[in-house]
Motif scaffolding. Structure first.
Motif, PDB file in Angstrom:
ATOM      1  N   TYR A  25       0.974  -1.029   0.082  1.00  0.00           N
ATOM      2  CA  TYR A  25      -0.159  -0.075   0.011  1.00  0.00           C
ATOM      3  C   TYR A  25       0.837   1.394   0.080  1.00  0.00           C
ATOM      4  O   TYR A  25       0.617   2.131  -0.782  1.00  0.00           O
ATOM      5  CB  TYR A  25      -0.943   0.048   1.184  1.00  0.00           C
ATOM      6  CG  TYR A  25      -1.788   1.205   1.163  1.00  0.00           C
ATOM      7  CD1 TYR A  25      -2.757   1.425   0.111  1.00  0.00           C
ATOM      8  CD2 TYR A  25      -2.212   2.108   2.338  1.00  0.00           C
ATOM      9  CE1 TYR A  25      -3.705   2.415   0.206  1.00  0.00           C
ATOM     10  CE2 TYR A  25      -2.796   2.952   2.319  1.00  0.00           C
ATOM     11  CZ  TYR A  25      -3.774   3.233   1.145  1.00  0.00           C
ATOM     12  OH  TYR A  25      -4.456   4.129   1.203  1.00  0.00           O
ATOM     13  N   GLY A  29       1.118   4.282  -2.866  1.00  0.00           N
ATOM     14  CA  GLY A  29       0.760   5.652  -2.442  1.00  0.00           C
ATOM     15  C   GLY A  29       1.985   6.338  -3.087  1.00  0.00           C
ATOM     16  O   GLY A  29       1.780   7.666  -3.717  1.00  0.00           O
ATOM     17  N   THR A  32       1.463   7.054  -7.010  1.00  0.00           N
ATOM     18  CA  THR A  32       0.289   7.608  -6.893  1.00  0.00           C
ATOM     19  C   THR A  32       0.712   9.193  -6.825  1.00  0.00           C
ATOM     20  O   THR A  32       0.439   9.909  -7.814  1.00  0.00           O
ATOM     21  CB  THR A  32      -0.808   7.169  -6.310  1.00  0.00           C
ATOM     22  OG1 THR A  32      -1.457   5.953  -6.300  1.00  0.00           O
ATOM     23  CG2 THR A  32      -1.890   8.280  -6.619  1.00  0.00           C
ATOM     24  N   ARG A  33       1.309   9.505  -6.033  1.00  0.00           N
ATOM     25  CA  ARG A  33       1.900  11.035  -5.852  1.00  0.00           C
ATOM     26  C   ARG A  33       2.718  11.237  -6.964  1.00  0.00           C
ATOM     27  O   ARG A  33       2.579  12.582  -7.175  1.00  0.00           O
ATOM     28  CB  ARG A  33       2.567  11.099  -4.423  1.00  0.00           C
ATOM     29  CG  ARG A  33       1.765  11.055  -3.241  1.00  0.00           C
ATOM     30  CD  ARG A  33       2.241  11.430  -1.783  1.00  0.00           C
ATOM     31  NE  ARG A  33       1.046  11.206  -0.911  1.00  0.00           N
ATOM     32  CZ  ARG A  33       0.676  10.232  -0.233  1.00  0.00           C
ATOM     33  NH1 ARG A  33       1.370   9.229  -0.490  1.00  0.00           N
ATOM     34  NH2 ARG A  33      -0.315  10.382   0.558  1.00  0.00           N
ATOM     35  N   ASP A  62      -1.159   7.823   4.332  1.00  0.00           N
ATOM     36  CA  ASP A  62      -1.069   6.607   3.748  1.00  0.00           C
ATOM     37  C   ASP A  62      -1.238   5.585   5.307  1.00  0.00           C
ATOM     38  O   ASP A  62      -2.169   4.608   5.347  1.00  0.00           O
ATOM     39  CB  ASP A  62      -0.149   5.927   2.905  1.00  0.00           C
ATOM     40  CG  ASP A  62      -0.214   6.928   1.623  1.00  0.00           C
ATOM     41  OD1 ASP A  62      -1.179   7.355   1.589  1.00  0.00           O
ATOM     42  OD2 ASP A  62       0.885   6.928   0.831  1.00  0.00           O
ATOM     43  N   GLY A 164      -5.944   3.792  -6.830  1.00  0.00           N
ATOM     44  CA  GLY A 164      -4.847   4.709  -7.481  1.00  0.00           C
ATOM     45  C   GLY A 164      -5.319   5.313  -8.980  1.00  0.00           C
ATOM     46  O   GLY A 164      -5.091   6.461  -9.280  1.00  0.00           O
ATOM     47  N   ARG A 177      -7.528  15.507  -4.631  1.00  0.00           N
ATOM     48  CA  ARG A 177      -7.673  14.115  -4.351  1.00  0.00           C
ATOM     49  C   ARG A 177      -9.240  13.752  -4.181  1.00  0.00           C
ATOM     50  O   ARG A 177     -10.011  14.769  -4.304  1.00  0.00           O
ATOM     51  CB  ARG A 177      -7.186  13.631  -3.133  1.00  0.00           C
ATOM     52  CG  ARG A 177      -5.548  14.005  -3.002  1.00  0.00           C
ATOM     53  CD  ARG A 177      -4.678  13.264  -3.672  1.00  0.00           C
ATOM     54  NE  ARG A 177      -4.629  11.848  -3.496  1.00  0.00           N
ATOM     55  CZ  ARG A 177      -3.475  11.356  -2.973  1.00  0.00           C
ATOM     56  NH1 ARG A 177      -2.440  12.061  -2.822  1.00  0.00           N
ATOM     57  NH2 ARG A 177      -3.341  10.032  -2.863  1.00  0.00           N
ATOM     58  N   ASN A 273      -4.475  11.622   1.457  1.00  0.00           N
ATOM     59  CA  ASN A 273      -4.594  10.169   0.957  1.00  0.00           C
ATOM     60  C   ASN A 273      -6.123  10.529   0.351  1.00  0.00           C
ATOM     61  O   ASN A 273      -7.125  10.696   1.013  1.00  0.00           O
ATOM     62  CB  ASN A 273      -4.497   9.170   2.029  1.00  0.00           C
ATOM     63  CG  ASN A 273      -4.956   7.879   1.651  1.00  0.00           C
ATOM     64  OD1 ASN A 273      -6.046   7.248   1.497  1.00  0.00           O
ATOM     65  ND2 ASN A 273      -3.943   6.938   1.491  1.00  0.00           N
TER      66      ASN A 273
END
Length: 738
Positions: A25, A29, A32-33, A62, A164, A177, A273
């Motif tokens: 996970y 994260g 994705t960022r 996260d 994601g 987000r 997140n």
């Protein structure tokens, strides 16, 4: 093997999948960022501190979210026996099912006591019960338990990768987000899923995600499962209890806005997140103003608003401190002209050539700006269609959380249609899609309008193009013209509010209309412009054209993201009032709020009426009193004197000096407390009036109001040279009138 050795502890062996999920996970994260950062481009300056904040605070976000994400796996690791299934036989199954039903009932009861949750709102608990149902019949060390674990790991991995990818799509559209818009979209899965399918190669994407999830699981499979050498149910129960306590602490100790510590909204969003933001937005969909925002003493708030709403043509009916009812008096006689109000989907001011766009997307609208009363500094209330509809029909500041259009108790409110209906008009809301979306049909049909939507199109009607949002704009205008013809034939004036859809993703439209590509925003804008020109061309052939006023504006801008939490350039919209036989062309530079459209329109028609609108007739307003209400679903903006005051949940406030060209903003020093109090008063009173049913229409609101005698006519009754613009204002300065 010694159980005392840390590496061989049965409980540690059992927790191995949890470590795998956490590592996976966190990697998702980070990826994705990085993708979101690349998509942001120049929105985040290449400062190492920005990157450190986004990824450092993001990692904490996260980990906090992982506490919630891991619960399905925690439940599996807790409940599933080690070597022998715990539930066997009819009695065991009946007992387990009874326990699940009791747990469902208990959870529902607690949710009802706290939030009055109904059954259709707690149905996800049924999914949890179904998930738990087979667990005691498995055994962790047997093939059944191991297969279920790998299946669960694959499902969770695919789900997290899907989230994601969804965040990339959402960021591309909104620059943030997941927020309340994402929550809102869950209610309308038909339109949203259809929009995604028409806009993106969703089948290919899902297949790639599935292949990616299988590949990742295969490469990391040795990290997922390890034989349990004898963990005890009691020890696993302590783990589950500790995870529950941790969840409670995280819920109590962390909030969605804790990440918002920099001046760059993009950096703050990157540090968040998406899953955590989503559920935070879900919890804040119904925000009670008095509970979450700064307030003034009630009497003081109402006194301020009564003073702010007093204009030269308005007289309060009584001295009741909490009654905003005013008599609006213009010089007569009233002009009962037909009115067509078009709120155009996502028509940002910066798409227009008249505002400096060089792509030649809007030749029709650019020409219309020279033939109309054209407002150069009009600002929308929000970033969603319902906010524009709310402003144009009710003339009220935006409410926090949900729009009034979607709230319970939104029937029989004092609306623009009511004023027209009192004069014998037929008022309709005409929409090219299905008006159940965003509760539009219900709202308009219960507030003075007849709702006309896709289902009302005649069978056999020619439809040049349609997508998931509705028919193309030209077909919508054909329907509107048919309604106008029908009402005119009855000898009645009409008021039509038309809501378009073509300038919305997937940006598809009839072929051969414009020289811009299908599926592109530029193509959709160009087609939107073409359709408006075509509509007016067809309307000019009608016998009622000479006596019709066309009001054309946007529901909101095409984009809402920016470095500032309320990027003011993302609220700038065009506003046209076009009636060649009745309204001379002119440019109006004064700051104009979306809620000013109804009273300004009524003023141009010389209507005298009772009002509880919050908007101004801009031609009756003394210079310097202009203001606007740009807001998000939880940040409530108040723009006046070149300052933007933003009220936020947690009774927070910030006052900024906005750049009207870029949307950037810097903190104001010192804070103008008078403007803060004005902002609080406006929003507090509007929310309080709706909450207590005092925005409702009253029978006495239909009482005729005598017009002003000609000798007492207000100087701004019809805009002349006083309402005509001078030289264009600098794009980077505050709008004229500040």
């Amino acid at each position: 093997m010694s159980l005392s050795h840390p590496s061989s502890s049965p409980l540690r062996q059992r927790l191995r999948p949890l470590g795998w999920l956490a590592a996976t996970y966190l990697v998702i994260g980070v990826i994705t960022r990085i993708a979101l950062l690349v998509m942001t481009g120049k929105g985040v300056s290449p400062n190492p501190l920005n990157y450190l904040y986004a990824f450092g605070v993001g990692a904490i976000a996260d980990l906090v979210t992982f506490v919630y994400v891991a619960w399905p796996l925690v439940l599996f690791l807790w409940i599933v026996p080690t070597d022998r299934p715990r539930v066997r036989g009819l009695a065991g199954w009946l007992g387990w099912i009874a326990a699940l039903l009791a747990g469902f009932g208990l959870c529902w009861g607690l949710l009802y006591l706290k939030w009055q949750a109904s059954l259709h709102e707690v149905w996800p608990l049924a999914i949890l019960a179904i998930y738990l149902l087979p667990l005691p019949a498995l055994a962790y060390n047997r093939r059944s338990g191991r297969g279920y674990l790998y299946g669960l790991a694959l499902a969770m991995l695919f789900g997290l990768m899907f989230v994601g990818a969804s965040e990339l799509v959402f960021w591309n559209e909104f620059g943030v987000r997941f927020n309340f818009i994402a929550v809102d979209y869950l209610v309308y899965t038909t339109e949203v899923i259809g929009n995604i399918r028409e806009s993106y190669p969703i089948g290919t994407w899902l297949a790639l995600l599935a292949v990616g999830a299988v590949l990742v699981l295969w490469l990391t499979r040795r990290r997922v499962w390890r034989r349990d050498e004898g963990s005890r149910f009691g020890a696993r129960s302590m783990l589950a209890l500790a995870w529950l306590v941790l969840s409670v602490l995280v819920t109590a100790g962390f909030s969605a806005d804790m990440k918002d510590r920099t001046d760059n909204n993009y950096v703050n969003e990157l540090a968040g997140n998406g899953i955590f933001q989503f559920f935070a937005a879900f919890r804040s969909s119904h925000l009670d103003y008095a509970k979450f925002y700064r307030t003034l003493p009630q009497d003081e708030a109402y006194a301020r608003v009564r003073k702010l709403l007093k204009t030269p043509e308005a007289t309060y009916l009584n001295d009741s401190p909490h009654d905003l009812t005013r008599e609006i008096r213009h010089s007569g006689p009233e002009e009962h002209l037909n009115v067509v109000l078009i709120s155009v989907e996502s028509l940002s001011a910066d798409y227009l050539g008249v505002f400096g766009n060089k792509q030649h997307l809007t030749p029709q609208l650019d020409a219309l700006s020279r033939q109309s009363m054209f407002f150069e500094n009009a600002y929308a209330n929000g970033t969603r269609t319902v906010r524009g509809l709310e402003a144009l029909s009710l003339s009220i500041p935006p409410t926090p959380g949900d729009s009034v259009i979607k709230m319970k108790g939104n029937e029989n409110l004092f609306s623009l249609a009511d004023i027209f209906n009192d004069r014998g008009y037929v008022s309709e809301f005409v929409y090219g899609g299905y008006g159940y979306f965003d509760n539009m049909n219900y709202f308009f049909s219960h507030n003075g309008y007849l709702a006309v939507d896709r289902k009302d199109y005649p069978k056999g009607a020619v439809i040049h193009h349609e997508n998931v949002w509705g028919v193309s704009d030209e077909d919508l205008y054909t329907m509107a013209l048919a309604q106008m013809d029908r009402i005119h034939a009855q000898g009645k004036p009409f008021f039509l509010h038309i809501m378009t859809t073509s300038n919305h993703r997937p940006y598809t439209f009839p072929a051969g209309r414009v020289d811009f590509p299908q599926g592109s925003r530029s193509g959709a804008v160009a087609y939107t412009d073409w359709a408006i020109g075509d509509f007016l061309k067809r309307a000019r052939e009608k016998p009622y054209f000479k006596d019709t006023v066309f009001v054309i504006t946007a529901d909101h801008d095409a984009a809402s993201a920016g470095k500032a939490s309320i990027p003011i350039n993302r609220y700038h919209i065009p506003l046209y009032i076009y009636s060649p036989a009745h309204i001379p062309p002119q440019k109006v530079e004064r700051l104009t709020s979306q809620i000013d459209v109804p009273p300004t329109l009524l003023g141009l028609l010389h209507f005298s009426y009772r009002s509880r609108f919050f908007g101004y007739d801009v031609f009756q307003l003394e210079p310097g009193r202009e203001r606007a209400f740009p807001a998000t679903y939880e940040k409530l903006g108040y723009l006046r004197h070149g300052l933007l005051t933003a009220l936020e949940p947690g009774r927070k406030m910030e006052q900024l000096v906005p750049d009207f060209a870029t949307g950037d903003a810097t903190p104001a020093h010192p804070v103008d407390q008078a403007l803060v109090d004005e902002a609080i008063a406006y929003y507090q009173v509007a929310a309080n009036l709706f909450k207590h049913g005092e925005l409702a229409r009253r029978p006495e609101d239909s009482t005729p109001v005598a017009p002003l005698p000609p000798t007492q006519a207000a100087s701004g009754d019809m805009p002349t040279a006083a309402g005509t613009a001078g030289p264009p204002a600098s794009a980077s300065s505050a709008p004229a009138g500040h």
